[in-house]
Write an enzyme that holds these catalytic residues in place. Structure first.
Site, PDB file in Angstrom:
ATOM      1  N   TRP A 114       0.858  -1.193   0.000  1.00 34.60           N
ATOM      2  CA  TRP A 114       0.000   0.000   0.000  1.00 34.60           C
ATOM      3  C   TRP A 114       0.879   1.222   0.000  1.00 34.60           C
ATOM      4  O   TRP A 114       1.901   1.188   0.690  1.00 34.60           O
ATOM      5  CB  TRP A 114      -0.906  -0.031   1.244  1.00 34.60           C
ATOM      6  CG  TRP A 114      -2.008   0.979   1.163  1.00 34.60           C
ATOM      7  CD1 TRP A 114      -2.043   2.196   1.789  1.00 34.60           C
ATOM      8  CD2 TRP A 114      -3.214   0.864   0.409  1.00 34.60           C
ATOM      9  NE1 TRP A 114      -3.198   2.849   1.460  1.00 34.60           N
ATOM     10  CE2 TRP A 114      -3.934   2.046   0.615  1.00 34.60           C
ATOM     11  CE3 TRP A 114      -3.750  -0.117  -0.436  1.00 34.60           C
ATOM     12  CZ2 TRP A 114      -5.162   2.283   0.025  1.00 34.60           C
ATOM     13  CZ3 TRP A 114      -4.973   0.120  -1.022  1.00 34.60           C
ATOM     14  CH2 TRP A 114      -5.665   1.300  -0.790  1.00 34.60           C
TER      15      TRP A 114
ATOM     16  N   GLN B 236      -3.509  10.599   4.377  1.00 35.90           N
ATOM     17  CA  GLN B 236      -2.078  10.297   4.456  1.00 35.90           C
ATOM     18  C   GLN B 236      -1.843   8.887   3.880  1.00 35.90           C
ATOM     19  O   GLN B 236      -2.758   8.067   3.794  1.00 35.90           O
ATOM     20  CB  GLN B 236      -1.646  10.439   5.929  1.00 35.90           C
ATOM     21  CG  GLN B 236      -0.198  10.127   6.229  1.00 35.90           C
ATOM     22  CD  GLN B 236       0.001   8.661   6.535  1.00 35.90           C
ATOM     23  OE1 GLN B 236      -0.941   7.948   6.845  1.00 35.90           O
ATOM     24  NE2 GLN B 236       1.248   8.210   6.425  1.00 35.90           N
TER      25      GLN B 236
ATOM     26  N   SER C 153      -0.867   5.970   4.611  1.00 39.05           N
ATOM     27  CA  SER C 153      -1.258   4.664   5.153  1.00 39.05           C
ATOM     28  C   SER C 153      -2.770   4.466   5.141  1.00 39.05           C
ATOM     29  O   SER C 153      -3.248   3.372   5.415  1.00 39.05           O
ATOM     30  CB  SER C 153      -0.757   4.532   6.596  1.00 39.05           C
ATOM     31  OG  SER C 153      -1.490   5.387   7.459  1.00 39.05           O
ATOM     32  N   LYS C 154      -3.526   5.504   4.842  1.00 47.55           N
ATOM     33  CA  LYS C 154      -4.975   5.447   5.060  1.00 47.55           C
ATOM     34  C   LYS C 154      -5.705   4.736   3.925  1.00 47.55           C
ATOM     35  O   LYS C 154      -5.149   4.501   2.846  1.00 47.55           O
ATOM     36  CB  LYS C 154      -5.541   6.862   5.265  1.00 47.55           C
ATOM     37  CG  LYS C 154      -4.804   7.665   6.337  1.00 47.55           C
ATOM     38  CD  LYS C 154      -4.975   7.114   7.762  1.00 47.55           C
ATOM     39  CE  LYS C 154      -3.878   7.523   8.702  1.00 47.55           C
ATOM     40  NZ  LYS C 154      -4.171   8.613   9.611  1.00 47.55           N
ATOM     41  N   LEU C 155      -6.970   4.415   4.160  1.00 46.21           N
ATOM     42  CA  LEU C 155      -7.740   3.605   3.204  1.00 46.21           C
ATOM     43  C   LEU C 155      -7.998   4.369   1.908  1.00 46.21           C
ATOM     44  O   LEU C 155      -8.141   3.771   0.846  1.00 46.21           O
ATOM     45  CB  LEU C 155      -9.071   3.186   3.835  1.00 46.21           C
ATOM     46  CG  LEU C 155      -8.939   2.296   5.067  1.00 46.21           C
ATOM     47  CD1 LEU C 155     -10.295   2.117   5.741  1.00 46.21           C
ATOM     48  CD2 LEU C 155      -8.354   0.936   4.694  1.00 46.21           C
TER      49      LEU C 155
END
Ligand SMILES: *Cc1c(COP(=O)(O)O)cnc(C)c1O
Length: 424
Positions: free
Chosen positions: A21, A199, A201-203
């Site tokens: 991701w 940001q 790391s977010k979904l």
């Protein structure tokens, strides 16, 4: 038997390539090139004859959140601080903050010279505990912020009831919850305002980004001023070469605008979000069944939840296991078996090295302020217990096929069966 675990030199359980991701959508390159050649890289540059990506994203995300208005921003932290300030919170006011969260939950409050009041969480959902909120309210409380944490939706019925009875705004921090719903209605649309982080790391992500959604036109207007140096998007037609931001000066702001590059990427990613979330839910349900069979306690969500969004998959280890080896060692053993990062939760904010207001001279306005914001004055026994007993991993893992998900359950079983080796 010796050295059966990978952490002590034995064979790894899985050699898989796990999903990574972020994952760009197919149109992202084209959109980025389009911005690059458009002559307009942000809304604070002159209008070039067509709707900005920023305005397109604002409309699309308001629609997605079934909210009347969306104000995109540069970060989630800025969105949270601006949401509070747009609700009238300011210097010296107390704001309720969940004690187990990313440091931004508290630092955004400090950022507007307000006082984060750290409140304990529910032992099953890891979200703000409504009874603890009620107990923490004083005559100086001016807002409640709730995080829909990790894979849960908070108990919005109870929190909205408390907020209403005390006449306080409820700000939903949805940094983990893009696409989650409660009573078949999207999170972010329940509180006075909902804020999101985009940001990396977010979904839903564009690297760095954020947004505020609200149905309240006054709050949206103040948020627009606050994020664009006191300017708002003009409502009347604009000519090519003119500024689309109008200098009203009604409320002083600072700059937290989302660039055109970021907005273009977000528009692409938004189209993928529901499909990715559905895959994560399928994988998480599958894994939770397996882990339940071996005595693990999976993070719950509040009863009103209709769609979960898994930002991190969280599971509590049995007490018998923790009596043999500490949670950080077990997390490392799982990491060694699986080849992706298994970690503890965030450190509770009353004992978190990232949350140290006294390290910044800007908060030394008076000694009383530093006393009021001192993290150590708060007691968070449940957050502490969760920190000491829960392991977690990121949502990208849940995009793996179900046979790979079975490997995760096997790794837990292997580590549990050999937990004495972990303790060594
Ligand atoms: C990520 C996050 C934020 C802050 O978002 P940024 O975009 O990194 O500033 C705020 N609250 C929570 C709960 C988060 O996880």
């Amino acid at each position: 038997m010796r050295n059966s675990l990978a952490i002590s030199g034995g064979p790894r359980l899985s050699d898989r390539e796990w999903p990574r991701w972020p994952q760009p959508g197919e149109r992202a390159l084209k959109s980025l090139e389009d911005v690059l050649m458009s002559g307009r890289w942000t809304i604070s540059c002159a209008y070039q004859g067509r709707q900005s990506y920023e305005r397109q994203f604002a409309a699309a995300f308001a629609d997605y959140c079934r909210s009347a208005m969306c104000v995109p921003m540069a970060t989630g932290t800025a969105s949270l601080a601006i949401a509070l300030e747009a609700c009238g919170v300011g210097a010296g006011d107390e704001v309720i903050v969940p004690g187990l969260s990313w440091v931004a939950s508290a630092s955004a409050v400090l950022g507007i010279n307000a006082v984060p009041v750290l409140v304990d969480i529910d032992p099953d959902t890891y979200c703000l505990n409504p009874a603890a909120v009620e107990a923490a309210i004083t005559e100086r409380t001016q807002a409640i912020t709730v995080v829909h944490a990790y894979s849960a939706v908070a108990d919005l019925d109870s929190l909205l009831d408390i907020a209403q009875r005390h006449g306080l705004p409820l700000i939903e921090d949805c940094a983990h919850a893009h696409g989650a719903s409660y009573g078949n209605w999207p999170v972010g649309a329940f509180g006075t305002a909902g804020v999101f982080s985009m940001q990396g790391s977010k979904l839903l992500t564009c690297g760095e980004g954020g947004a505020l959604v609200t149905d309240d036109a006054d709050i949206a207007m103040r948020a627009e001023h606050l994020r664009a140096d006191g300017r708002v998007v003009r409502r009347d037609p604009v000519d090519v070469g003119e500024m689309e931001l109008e200098e009203t000066g009604q409320l002083m702001g600072s700059n937290a605008c989302l660039s055109e590059f970021h907005a273009a990427v977000l528009l692409d990613q938004l189209a993928l979000l529901d499909g990715q979330n559905a895959r994560r839910v399928r994988a998480a349900d599958h894994l939770s069944d397996r882990l339940g069979e071996i005595g693990m306690t999976v993070q719950e969500t509040s009863p009103g939840t209709t769609d979960r969004s898994y930002y991190r998959y969280m599971v509590r280890l049995p007490d018998e296991v923790l009596a043999v080896a500490p949670v950080d060692r077990i997390a490392r053993a799982l990491t060694a078996e699986l080849g992706f990062a298994v970690t503890q939760t965030h450190r509770p904010l009353n004992d978190n090295p990232l949350h140290r207001p006294a390290s910044r001279r800007r908060f030394a306005t008076d000694a009383r302020f530093l006393e009021r914001v001192a993290p150590s004055r708060f007691d968070l026994p449940v957050a502490k217990r969760i920190y000491g007993s829960v392991v977690s991993f990121g949502h990208e893992v849940l995009l793996a096929p179900l046979d790979a998900i079975d490997d995760i359950a096997r790794a837990f079983r292997k580590v549990m069966d050999n937990v004495r080796e972990v303790a060594r």
